[in-house]
Write a protein that holds these residues in place. Sequence first.
Motif, PDB file in Angstrom:
ATOM      1  N   TYR A  16      16.980  -2.733   5.422  1.00  0.00           N
ATOM      2  CA  TYR A  16      17.049  -2.139   6.764  1.00  0.00           C
ATOM      3  C   TYR A  16      16.843  -0.637   6.656  1.00  0.00           C
ATOM      4  O   TYR A  16      17.113  -0.044   5.598  1.00  0.00           O
ATOM      5  CB  TYR A  16      18.409  -2.435   7.400  1.00  0.00           C
ATOM      6  N   PRO A  17      16.377   0.008   7.737  1.00  0.00           N
ATOM      7  CA  PRO A  17      16.115   1.452   7.686  1.00  0.00           C
ATOM      8  C   PRO A  17      17.293   2.255   7.137  1.00  0.00           C
ATOM      9  O   PRO A  17      17.083   3.194   6.361  1.00  0.00           O
ATOM     10  CB  PRO A  17      15.835   1.790   9.151  1.00  0.00           C
ATOM     11  N   ARG A  18      18.533   1.855   7.493  1.00  0.00           N
ATOM     12  CA  ARG A  18      19.681   2.635   7.023  1.00  0.00           C
ATOM     13  C   ARG A  18      19.856   2.527   5.512  1.00  0.00           C
ATOM     14  O   ARG A  18      20.603   3.301   4.914  1.00  0.00           O
ATOM     15  CB  ARG A  18      20.957   2.190   7.742  1.00  0.00           C
ATOM     16  N   GLU A  19      19.193   1.548   4.901  1.00  0.00           N
ATOM     17  CA  GLU A  19      19.305   1.379   3.458  1.00  0.00           C
ATOM     18  C   GLU A  19      18.177   2.099   2.707  1.00  0.00           C
ATOM     19  O   GLU A  19      18.044   1.933   1.499  1.00  0.00           O
ATOM     20  CB  GLU A  19      19.284  -0.117   3.102  1.00  0.00           C
ATOM     21  N   LEU A  20      17.354   2.850   3.446  1.00  0.00           N
ATOM     22  CA  LEU A  20      16.214   3.533   2.832  1.00  0.00           C
ATOM     23  C   LEU A  20      16.398   5.046   2.933  1.00  0.00           C
ATOM     24  O   LEU A  20      17.089   5.543   3.813  1.00  0.00           O
ATOM     25  CB  LEU A  20      14.918   3.131   3.544  1.00  0.00           C
ATOM     26  N   SER A  21      15.748   5.764   2.013  1.00  0.00           N
ATOM     27  CA  SER A  21      15.755   7.229   2.102  1.00  0.00           C
ATOM     28  C   SER A  21      14.786   7.654   3.203  1.00  0.00           C
ATOM     29  O   SER A  21      13.962   6.855   3.664  1.00  0.00           O
ATOM     30  CB  SER A  21      15.316   7.833   0.767  1.00  0.00           C
ATOM     31  N   GLY A  22      14.880   8.929   3.606  1.00  0.00           N
ATOM     32  CA  GLY A  22      13.997   9.420   4.660  1.00  0.00           C
ATOM     33  C   GLY A  22      12.525   9.223   4.312  1.00  0.00           C
ATOM     34  O   GLY A  22      11.730   8.775   5.128  1.00  0.00           O
ATOM     35  N   GLY A  23      12.186   9.527   3.050  1.00  0.00           N
ATOM     36  CA  GLY A  23      10.790   9.399   2.636  1.00  0.00           C
ATOM     37  C   GLY A  23      10.326   7.950   2.678  1.00  0.00           C
ATOM     38  O   GLY A  23       9.213   7.645   3.105  1.00  0.00           O
ATOM     39  N   GLN A  24      11.235   7.049   2.257  1.00  0.00           N
ATOM     40  CA  GLN A  24      10.885   5.624   2.298  1.00  0.00           C
ATOM     41  C   GLN A  24      10.734   5.146   3.739  1.00  0.00           C
ATOM     42  O   GLN A  24       9.829   4.376   4.058  1.00  0.00           O
ATOM     43  CB  GLN A  24      11.965   4.805   1.577  1.00  0.00           C
ATOM     44  N   GLU A  25      11.641   5.634   4.604  1.00  0.00           N
ATOM     45  CA  GLU A  25      11.536   5.245   6.016  1.00  0.00           C
ATOM     46  C   GLU A  25      10.181   5.664   6.577  1.00  0.00           C
ATOM     47  O   GLU A  25       9.522   4.918   7.293  1.00  0.00           O
ATOM     48  CB  GLU A  25      12.650   5.916   6.836  1.00  0.00           C
ATOM     49  N   GLN A  26       9.774   6.901   6.214  1.00  0.00           N
ATOM     50  CA  GLN A  26       8.506   7.370   6.755  1.00  0.00           C
ATOM     51  C   GLN A  26       7.341   6.554   6.192  1.00  0.00           C
ATOM     52  O   GLN A  26       6.359   6.304   6.886  1.00  0.00           O
ATOM     53  CB  GLN A  26       8.330   8.883   6.457  1.00  0.00           C
ATOM     54  N   ARG A  27       7.471   6.089   4.957  1.00  0.00           N
ATOM     55  CA  ARG A  27       6.395   5.269   4.406  1.00  0.00           C
ATOM     56  C   ARG A  27       6.345   3.900   5.087  1.00  0.00           C
ATOM     57  O   ARG A  27       5.263   3.353   5.302  1.00  0.00           O
ATOM     58  CB  ARG A  27       6.544   5.139   2.886  1.00  0.00           C
ATOM     59  N   VAL A  28       7.529   3.371   5.452  1.00  0.00           N
ATOM     60  CA  VAL A  28       7.543   2.124   6.234  1.00  0.00           C
ATOM     61  C   VAL A  28       6.849   2.378   7.579  1.00  0.00           C
ATOM     62  O   VAL A  28       6.048   1.557   8.046  1.00  0.00           O
ATOM     63  CB  VAL A  28       8.985   1.616   6.467  1.00  0.00           C
ATOM     64  N   ALA A  29       7.150   3.538   8.171  1.00  0.00           N
ATOM     65  CA  ALA A  29       6.529   3.863   9.458  1.00  0.00           C
ATOM     66  C   ALA A  29       5.005   3.962   9.298  1.00  0.00           C
ATOM     67  O   ALA A  29       4.255   3.547  10.187  1.00  0.00           O
ATOM     68  CB  ALA A  29       7.096   5.174  10.007  1.00  0.00           C
ATOM     69  N   ILE A  30       4.559   4.490   8.166  1.00  0.00           N
ATOM     70  CA  ILE A  30       3.107   4.568   7.927  1.00  0.00           C
ATOM     71  C   ILE A  30       2.531   3.163   7.785  1.00  0.00           C
ATOM     72  O   ILE A  30       1.473   2.843   8.342  1.00  0.00           O
ATOM     73  CB  ILE A  30       2.812   5.434   6.679  1.00  0.00           C
ATOM     74  N   ALA A  31       3.265   2.298   7.068  1.00  0.00           N
ATOM     75  CA  ALA A  31       2.812   0.904   6.935  1.00  0.00           C
ATOM     76  C   ALA A  31       2.697   0.263   8.315  1.00  0.00           C
ATOM     77  O   ALA A  31       1.741  -0.455   8.611  1.00  0.00           O
ATOM     78  CB  ALA A  31       3.795   0.122   6.061  1.00  0.00           C
ATOM     79  N   LEU A  63       0.819  -1.204   0.000  1.00  0.00           N
ATOM     80  CA  LEU A  63       0.000   0.000   0.000  1.00  0.00           C
ATOM     81  C   LEU A  63       0.857   1.261   0.000  1.00  0.00           C
ATOM     82  O   LEU A  63       0.507   2.251  -0.643  1.00  0.00           O
ATOM     83  CB  LEU A  63      -0.920  -0.013   1.229  1.00  0.00           C
ATOM     84  N   VAL A  64       1.974   1.237   0.713  1.00  0.00           N
ATOM     85  CA  VAL A  64       2.837   2.418   0.748  1.00  0.00           C
ATOM     86  C   VAL A  64       3.865   2.383  -0.375  1.00  0.00           C
ATOM     87  O   VAL A  64       4.778   3.205  -0.421  1.00  0.00           O
ATOM     88  CB  VAL A  64       3.546   2.577   2.122  1.00  0.00           C
ATOM     89  N   GLY A  65       3.749   1.393  -1.269  1.00  0.00           N
ATOM     90  CA  GLY A  65       4.610   1.337  -2.445  1.00  0.00           C
ATOM     91  C   GLY A  65       6.012   0.856  -2.179  1.00  0.00           C
ATOM     92  O   GLY A  65       6.960   1.224  -2.879  1.00  0.00           O
ATOM     93  N   LEU A  66       6.184   0.020  -1.158  1.00  0.00           N
ATOM     94  CA  LEU A  66       7.544  -0.423  -0.822  1.00  0.00           C
ATOM     95  C   LEU A  66       7.658  -1.941  -0.758  1.00  0.00           C
ATOM     96  O   LEU A  66       8.507  -2.482  -0.071  1.00  0.00           O
ATOM     97  CB  LEU A  66       7.977   0.173   0.527  1.00  0.00           C
ATOM     98  N   LYS A  67       6.819  -2.585  -1.536  1.00  0.00           N
ATOM     99  CA  LYS A  67       6.845  -4.054  -1.516  1.00  0.00           C
ATOM    100  C   LYS A  67       8.228  -4.584  -1.876  1.00  0.00           C
ATOM    101  O   LYS A  67       8.684  -5.602  -1.351  1.00  0.00           O
ATOM    102  CB  LYS A  67       5.808  -4.589  -2.512  1.00  0.00           C
ATOM    103  N   ASP A  68       8.911  -3.843  -2.776  1.00  0.00           N
ATOM    104  CA  ASP A  68      10.223  -4.322  -3.228  1.00  0.00           C
ATOM    105  C   ASP A  68      11.338  -4.034  -2.208  1.00  0.00           C
ATOM    106  O   ASP A  68      12.473  -4.427  -2.402  1.00  0.00           O
ATOM    107  CB  ASP A  68      10.572  -3.670  -4.574  1.00  0.00           C
ATOM    108  N   ARG A  69      11.009  -3.350  -1.126  1.00  0.00           N
ATOM    109  CA  ARG A  69      12.041  -3.022  -0.123  1.00  0.00           C
ATOM    110  C   ARG A  69      11.867  -3.829   1.160  1.00  0.00           C
ATOM    111  O   ARG A  69      12.377  -3.457   2.209  1.00  0.00           O
ATOM    112  CB  ARG A  69      11.995  -1.523   0.225  1.00  0.00           C
ATOM    113  N   ILE A  70      11.150  -4.901   1.033  1.00  0.00           N
ATOM    114  CA  ILE A  70      10.747  -5.693   2.197  1.00  0.00           C
ATOM    115  C   ILE A  70      11.919  -6.100   3.092  1.00  0.00           C
ATOM    116  O   ILE A  70      11.853  -6.048   4.312  1.00  0.00           O
ATOM    117  CB  ILE A  70       9.959  -6.933   1.684  1.00  0.00           C
ATOM    118  N   GLY A  71      13.037  -6.485   2.476  1.00  0.00           N
ATOM    119  CA  GLY A  71      14.176  -6.977   3.253  1.00  0.00           C
ATOM    120  C   GLY A  71      15.197  -5.905   3.571  1.00  0.00           C
ATOM    121  O   GLY A  71      16.269  -6.202   4.098  1.00  0.00           O
TER     122      GLY A  71
END
Lengths: 240, 379
Positions: free
Chosen positions: A150-165, A140-148
Motif C-alpha cells: 500500500y502507498p503508506r508502506e512505500l517511500s516517497g520516491g517509490q510512491e512517485q514511481r508507482v504514480a509514473i507506472a 519498468l519503474v523497478g517496483l515489481k516486488d512491491r506489487i501488493g
Amino acid sequence: MVRIDGNGGGTSLIRVRNLDKAYVRGGQAVHVLRGLNLDVEEGEFVAFMGPSGSGKTTLLNLLGGLDLPSSGSITVAGDEITALSAAKLTAWRARHVGFIFQMYNLMPVLTAFQNVELPLLLTRLSKAERRAHAEAALELVGLKDRIGHYPRELSGGQEQRVAIARAIVADPTFLLCDEPTGDLDRASADEVMDLLHRLCADYGKTILLVTHDPRAAERARTLLHLEKGALVEAVKKHEA
Amino acid sequence: MKFFALIWRNMARKKVRTTLTIGSYAVALFLFGLLATIQTAFNQGVDVAGADRLVTRNKISLIMPLPVAYKERMLQLPGVKEVTYASWFGGKYQDDKNFFPQFAIDTDTWLRVYPEFKVPPAQWSAFLADREGCVIGQATAAKYGFKIGDRVPIIATIFGGVWEFNVDGIYTGHRQEDDVTQFWFHGAYLEERRQWGKGMVGWYVIRVKDPDRAIYVSKAIDDRFANSSWETKTETESAFASGFVKQMGNIKLLILVIGTVVFFTLLLVTGNTMAMAVRERTGELAVLKTIGFRNGTVLWLVLAESLGYAIQGGVIGLAAVKLYTLRGDPTGGMLPLFYLSAGKMALGLAVTLALGAAAGIIPAWLAMRLRIVEALRRV
Ligand SMILES: Nc1ncnc2c1ncn2[C@@H]1O[C@H](COP(=O)(O)OP(=O)(O)OP(=O)(O)O)[C@@H](O)[C@H]1O
Ligand SMILES: [Mg+2]
C-alpha cells in the motif's frame, strides 16, 4: 522540435495558439496566460520553469484537458481539445494523457498494483490483460516486488514511481508532470528524473514537465520559461 | 463489477465509522421489521377478511347479543347465501396468560361460511356427534400440546364454572395469515348450559351471493331489524375487523410516526457520513476524474458505497427480526399472527435501498460536480 513563436508546421504533436487564461477573483480578472503559443513534436522532453504563480500549473491543466482556456486553442494529434464537450474531453484524457503530480496522489486504500490498474479499468482489456499491463508498468519503474504494497508502506520516491507506472500503463500520447520531484530528496528525485528521461529516450514518450529544480530541468531536452503569461526560450541544449 | 475493489476498500477504510453506519441501518430495519410484524398481527382480521362476508352485531355494542331467531329471517333476505353465528365464551385455560379465543359456533353452517378453515372430515363428524366436543386451531393445539382425545378444562369467566371439552379435531388454515388459534365448540352446548341469556348469540356472519352487492345486503339486514328491540349494525368483515383494530388505538399512525422519525434520523446520520467521506476524499475523486473516470462513474462510486452500507445493515436488521419472529408471539397469545411476511421483508429491503440512495445522492452529486482543477489545488 519545440517552438514558441506560433509558426510550427503541421508536424507538431501539440499545437497551442493564442492561449489566454484569466481567473475572475472578487469581480476582478487575473490574467495568467496571455497569447501563449507552443508547438511540441512527438518524443520531445520539455521543462517549464517560472516563478511561483506564473501559471505553470494552469498551463499543464489546460494541456491535459482538465480546464478550459478563456480563448485560444489547443490541438493534440489532430484533436482540437478546446472544442470538445466535457464528456468527450474526459474520454480523450483517459486515452491520451498521463498525469504525474507533486504529491503522487495515489489511492491510499489500493495496493501499488491496484493503483496502476485503475486507468485500465476504463478500457476494454480483460482482467488477465490488465494484470499483465500493470505488472509490466511496475516492472519498468523497478517496483515489481512491491506489487501488493500500500502507498503508506512505500517511500516517497517509490510512491512517485508507482504514480509514473499508473501514468504510463495505458500507453498515453504524452505525459504531464507537475513538479514530480518537488517533495523528494535528492537521490529519489534523481531516480524519478532518470526514469522520465528513460521513458523519453528509450520509449519515445513525449513529456512536459514543470519544475522548480534546475537539476531536474537540466534533464529535459528543451527548457522554457513562463514569464508574464507567455513562454520565453531559455538555454536550448541541442536541437532535436 | 470492475470497481468493486475500490468501493469495497473505501468502505473498509474507516472501520469504526463503517460499523456504526451499518449498525444504524441494522437497528432501524430491525425496528421497521418489528413494527411491520406488529401491524400485520393487529391487522390480520382486516387482511384475511372475506370480500363476500358481512358481520352483523348489536347496534349498541359488540358485547350486546342478538336473538338466535334472526338467522332464519336473514336467510329470507335477497342476496344472502349463508348465515352463521358465534358467541364469545371468554374462558381461560389454567392461567390468565393463556389466552386464545373460544367461540360457541353454529356447527351446521360455520365451515360453509369460513371455507378457508380445513378440518379432516372424520374429525368433523366426531365433533358433530360429541356434545362436549371442540375443534382447536393448529397453533393453539401446538402451543399447549392438545391432542385429539384430550380433555381440556376451560375456566368460564363469563358463564361461571369449569367446562370440560373433548378435543375432537384440529383445524388448519389455507393461507399463512389465517387465524389458527381459535377454539370452537357447539353453540347448542352453550345454549344448554348457560344460566342466563338463553336464545341469544354474539354476532352473525353472513355470506352474500355477490360481493359487489354486499353494501345493499348489509343495509337490507339493518333495515329488516330497525325499530326492533335488538337493532343491528352490519358491516363488511374487513370494516368490522378494522373497527376492532381501532379499539386498540391507532396503531398504524403510531407505527408511521415512529418509523418516519427513525428513518429521518437515520437519513441525517448516514447522509452526513457520506458527505464526510466525500469531503475527505476530494483529492482522490479529482484524481480519478483526471485519469479519465467519467462524472457519472464517480457519482455511481459514491452512491454504490452508500447503498453498500444500507444493504449490509438492512440485511442484518431484517434477518435479526425474522429470527426474532420465528420464536413466535412474544405477548403469549395477544398477537396470534406474529410473523414477518415475505412481502414485508421485500418492503424492508426496498426501504433500505431507498434510504441508502437518499443518503448518498447529495454527496454523490457533489462528487460528480467536483471540478478537478479546484479540487487538486486544495490537496
Ligand atoms: N481557480 C483559481 N481562481 C483564481 N485564481 C487562480 C485559480 N487558479 C490559479 N489562480 C491564480 O493563477 C495564478 C497562476 O497559478 P498557477 O497555479 O498556475 O501557478 P504556478 O506557476 O503553478 O505556481 P507554483 O509554482 O506555486 O505552483 C496564480 O496567481 C493563482 O493565484
Ligand atoms: Mg503549480
